[in-house]
Design a protein around this motif. Structure first.
Motif, mmCIF file in Angstrom:
data_model
loop_
_atom_site.group_PDB
_atom_site.id
_atom_site.type_symbol
_atom_site.label_atom_id
_atom_site.label_comp_id
_atom_site.label_asym_id
_atom_site.label_seq_id
_atom_site.Cartn_x
_atom_site.Cartn_y
_atom_site.Cartn_z
ATOM 1 N N ILE A 52 0.889 -1.119 -0.120
ATOM 2 C CA ILE A 52 -0.014 0.110 -0.071
ATOM 3 C C ILE A 52 0.978 1.323 -0.017
ATOM 4 O O ILE A 52 1.601 1.501 1.013
ATOM 5 C CB ILE A 52 -1.043 -0.018 1.121
ATOM 6 C CG1 ILE A 52 -0.243 -0.399 2.338
ATOM 7 C CG2 ILE A 52 -2.224 -0.856 0.989
ATOM 8 C CD1 ILE A 52 -0.924 -0.339 3.668
ATOM 9 N N GLU A 73 -4.369 7.321 0.999
ATOM 10 C CA GLU A 73 -5.292 6.166 1.310
ATOM 11 C C GLU A 73 -4.462 5.248 1.962
ATOM 12 O O GLU A 73 -4.855 4.270 2.941
ATOM 13 C CB GLU A 73 -5.632 5.578 -0.058
ATOM 14 C CG GLU A 73 -7.027 6.329 -0.585
ATOM 15 C CD GLU A 73 -8.027 6.385 0.218
ATOM 16 O OE1 GLU A 73 -8.745 5.233 0.623
ATOM 17 O OE2 GLU A 73 -8.671 7.190 0.686
ATOM 18 N N ARG A 74 -3.089 5.128 1.788
ATOM 19 C CA ARG A 74 -2.178 4.393 2.732
ATOM 20 C C ARG A 74 -2.327 4.375 4.116
ATOM 21 O O ARG A 74 -2.403 3.453 4.729
ATOM 22 C CB ARG A 74 -0.839 4.830 2.151
ATOM 23 C CG ARG A 74 0.217 3.897 3.127
ATOM 24 C CD ARG A 74 1.917 4.541 2.680
ATOM 25 N NE ARG A 74 2.005 5.877 3.340
ATOM 26 C CZ ARG A 74 3.027 6.582 2.965
ATOM 27 N NH1 ARG A 74 3.930 6.219 2.497
ATOM 28 N NH2 ARG A 74 2.975 7.560 3.930
ATOM 29 N N VAL A 77 -5.866 2.627 5.191
ATOM 30 C CA VAL A 77 -5.828 1.237 5.009
ATOM 31 C C VAL A 77 -5.311 0.702 6.391
ATOM 32 O O VAL A 77 -5.829 -0.280 6.858
ATOM 33 C CB VAL A 77 -5.038 0.767 3.681
ATOM 34 C CG1 VAL A 77 -4.981 -0.884 3.799
ATOM 35 C CG2 VAL A 77 -5.937 1.133 2.527
ATOM 36 N N SER A 85 -1.837 -5.289 7.696
ATOM 37 C CA SER A 85 -1.023 -4.185 7.247
ATOM 38 C C SER A 85 -0.112 -3.663 8.158
ATOM 39 O O SER A 85 -0.422 -3.352 9.374
ATOM 40 C CB SER A 85 -1.934 -3.020 6.446
ATOM 41 O OG SER A 85 -2.639 -2.236 7.363
ATOM 42 N N ASP A 155 -2.835 -8.810 0.633
ATOM 43 C CA ASP A 155 -3.779 -8.267 -0.300
ATOM 44 C C ASP A 155 -5.329 -9.079 -0.723
ATOM 45 O O ASP A 155 -6.065 -8.800 -0.503
ATOM 46 C CB ASP A 155 -3.152 -8.289 -1.779
ATOM 47 C CG ASP A 155 -2.543 -9.338 -2.409
ATOM 48 O OD1 ASP A 155 -2.444 -10.358 -1.643
ATOM 49 O OD2 ASP A 155 -1.832 -9.347 -3.437
ATOM 50 N N THR A 360 -3.928 -0.048 -3.462
ATOM 51 C CA THR A 360 -3.996 1.172 -2.646
ATOM 52 C C THR A 360 -5.255 1.986 -2.398
ATOM 53 O O THR A 360 -5.604 2.573 -1.249
ATOM 54 C CB THR A 360 -2.597 2.084 -2.761
ATOM 55 O OG1 THR A 360 -1.670 1.221 -2.928
ATOM 56 C CG2 THR A 360 -2.560 2.983 -1.508
ATOM 57 N N THR A 361 -5.771 2.263 -3.607
ATOM 58 C CA THR A 361 -6.898 3.290 -3.719
ATOM 59 C C THR A 361 -8.316 2.803 -3.746
ATOM 60 O O THR A 361 -9.238 3.267 -4.280
ATOM 61 C CB THR A 361 -6.712 4.305 -4.777
ATOM 62 O OG1 THR A 361 -6.191 3.441 -6.040
ATOM 63 C CG2 THR A 361 -5.333 5.272 -4.525
#
Length: 513
Positions: A52, A73-74, A77, A85, A155, A360-361
């Motif tokens: 990410i 966005e990183r 998440v 993550s 993921d 990521t987005t």
């Protein structure tokens, strides 16, 4: 033909975009049905580099808007899913003949600044590789480097957790279910869904969402008979997994003579993940495999930097995926990773299609997609996912404190297993364990630290329907089991799916009644 049911949104495609849209829409009070022809994250969404990130290399392509959006966005998440993550430090060894040091430093400062206001990770800095821990495995010619921060994510688990939360919010998630036809009648989509049991079911939906990833164009043409639609460029990316090449926890970003970059990342404790390639692809996305030239390219990338050489024979595992990108001319690695959302009313009912994007987005994409539908569907709630509750299992603040609490609560649970479960299931581990009070209650042992109880949980709660779903997507335990053990897992899942899925469905029906 089974009886039809009505829904606000029918989403076709169970990758990260489809699962993200399902969660967002269900959380806004809309009725949602999601169908996936294979497994959740069965293709592109489980074949990423697991990062990410903003995409440092996109700065050279002047994709500043995409990088800034991804950096924001990183952080989201990592807040939503702290169990799957975490931050990762990347080392970029400097090679003056590829890019001057000032250019790299300027790019990293820009990368830091684009994430300002969102960033909780450390700023970039220059390092002396002759004394820094990351310089130990590198060839002696690499004396100077740069360190910057990005994030890592499991993921496939990110997809599954979004689908689980969508289901919690009321969505109907159907795996191994293909949309074989769809047409508009009386202002509603009439879709025919074919399940793994061979039964066809009719679904009536106000809106149809095409989140088919590499199949997005084919779905429009073959299933919906749309003559004109945006073209999707398919780009193949492959990765190799090697026995651990270095001992520390930093990752590397390597510049290649062709100006591409390759990552070398600590993976599953005992391995190193190396990737990716970028090649145009014209075959069936379901049948993509790594080529011998790609294996050699990635091994050469490793050997260009590390003291200890690797060979194709050292590869423990490899995987390939097909990224659906916005169709542009030029080198495959330079094609934009941004996305396009189209909303078409020409069919007589709204058809929303997703083209491109990156993991990521995904949340931002899902939010924008549902926003596009707000005027048609009038959801009960506004956009909510940026500040909403964590994904299932992510409701904790400190991983080490949680592990300490588990050791008090379940002192018999092996510490290595507890740590793996934390990084896979977070607080959902309590549901997984159920009434277990000793190691013997975990059931049959399949090898490594995989027990029957975990397999049953994955079948009941996470839509696992095959051994591969468990071994290569829900977990990566396929790396640690022999072929015979993997076959035993496959046989057990095949045997238990009919029993556990039917029992779960009956229990859900009883609760709703």
């Amino acid at each position: 033909m089974m009886a039809e049911h009505d829904t606000d949104i029918l989403i076709v495609g169970g990758g990260i975009n489809g699962a993200g849209i399902a969660r967002d829409a269900a959380g806004r009070g809309l009725s949602v049905t999601l169908c996936e022809q294979d497994d959740l994250a069965g293709h592109t969404s489980s074949a990423s580099t697991k990062l990410i990130h903003g995409g440092l290399r996109y700065l050279e392509q002047y994709e500043f808007r995409l990088v800034a959006k991804a950096l924001a966005e990183r952080e989201v998440v990592m807040r939503l899913a702290p169990h799957i993550s975490w931050p990762l430090l990347f080392v970029l060894p400097h090679e003056s003949h590829l890019r001057p040091a000032w250019m790299i430093r300027l790019g990293l400062l820009l990368y830091d600044s684009l994430g300002a206001g969102h960033r909780t990770l450390a700023d970039s800095r220059a390092v002396d590789l002759r004394s820094h821990v990351s310089g130990v495995p590198l060839k002696s010619m690499y004396a100077r480097g740069f360190v910057y921060s990005d994030g890592w994510v499991q993921d496939a688990r990110l997809v599954v957790l979004n689908a689980m939360d969508a289901r919690r919010l009321g969505a109907d998630v159907r795996v191994r279910t293909r949309c074989v036809s769809a047409r508009v009648e009386d202002g509603m989509w009439q879709a025919r869904l074919l399940g793994a049991d061979g039964q066809a079911r009719l679904c009536r939906a106000k809106v149809l969402v095409n989140a088919c990833g590499p199949w997005a164009g084919r779905f429009l043409g073959d299933v919906l008979s749309c003559d004109r639609h945006p073209r999707v460029r398919l780009v193949k990316g492959s990765h190799i997994v090697l026995p651990r090449v270095f001992e520390h926890n930093h990752a590397y970003i390597f510049q290649q003579p062709d100006r591409r970059i390759v990552f070398a990342i600590p993976y599953e404790d005992d391995y190193t993940l190396v990737g990716t390639t970028d090649l145009d692809y014209t075959g069936d996305p379901a049948n993509v495999v790594i080529g011998t030239d790609e294996v050699r390219y990635l091994c050469d990338a490793v050997n260009r930097y590390f003291r200890t050489p690797v060979q194709p024979a050292d590869v423990a595992w490899s995987y390939s995926g097909v990224r659906p990108l916005l169709d542009e001319d030029g080198n495959a690695s330079a094609v934009s990773r941004d996305y396009r959302i189209t909303l078409d009313h020409k069919q007589g009912a709204p058809l929303l299609s997703i083209f491109g994007g990156k993991i990521t987005t995904y949340r931002r994409l899902a939010e924008e997609a549902v926003d596009h539908l707000a005027e048609v569907l009038q959801p009960e709630r506004a956009a909510w996912t940026a500040d909403g509750d964590p994904l299932p299992g992510g409701d904790f603040a400190d991983a080490e404190r949680l592990l300490a609490a588990w050791s008090q609560r379940w002192p018999w649970l092996p510490s290595a297993l507890a740590r793996r479960w934390l990084r896979h299931y977070g607080t959902c581990t309590e549901t997984l364990l159920g009434e277990a009070r000793a190691v013997g209650d975990l059931g049959e042992h399949f090898g490594a630290d995989l027990y029957q109880l975990e397999l049953d949980y994955l079948i009941r709660a996470e839509w696992a329907r095959s051994g591969d779903d468990v071994l290569w997507r829900r977990t990566k335990l396929g790396l640690r089991l022999s072929s015979g053990q993997r076959n035993q897992v496959q046989a057990y899942v095949a045997r238990m799916v009919p029993l556990l899925v039917d029992a779960t469905a009956q229990a859900a029906g009883a609760r709703s009644a």
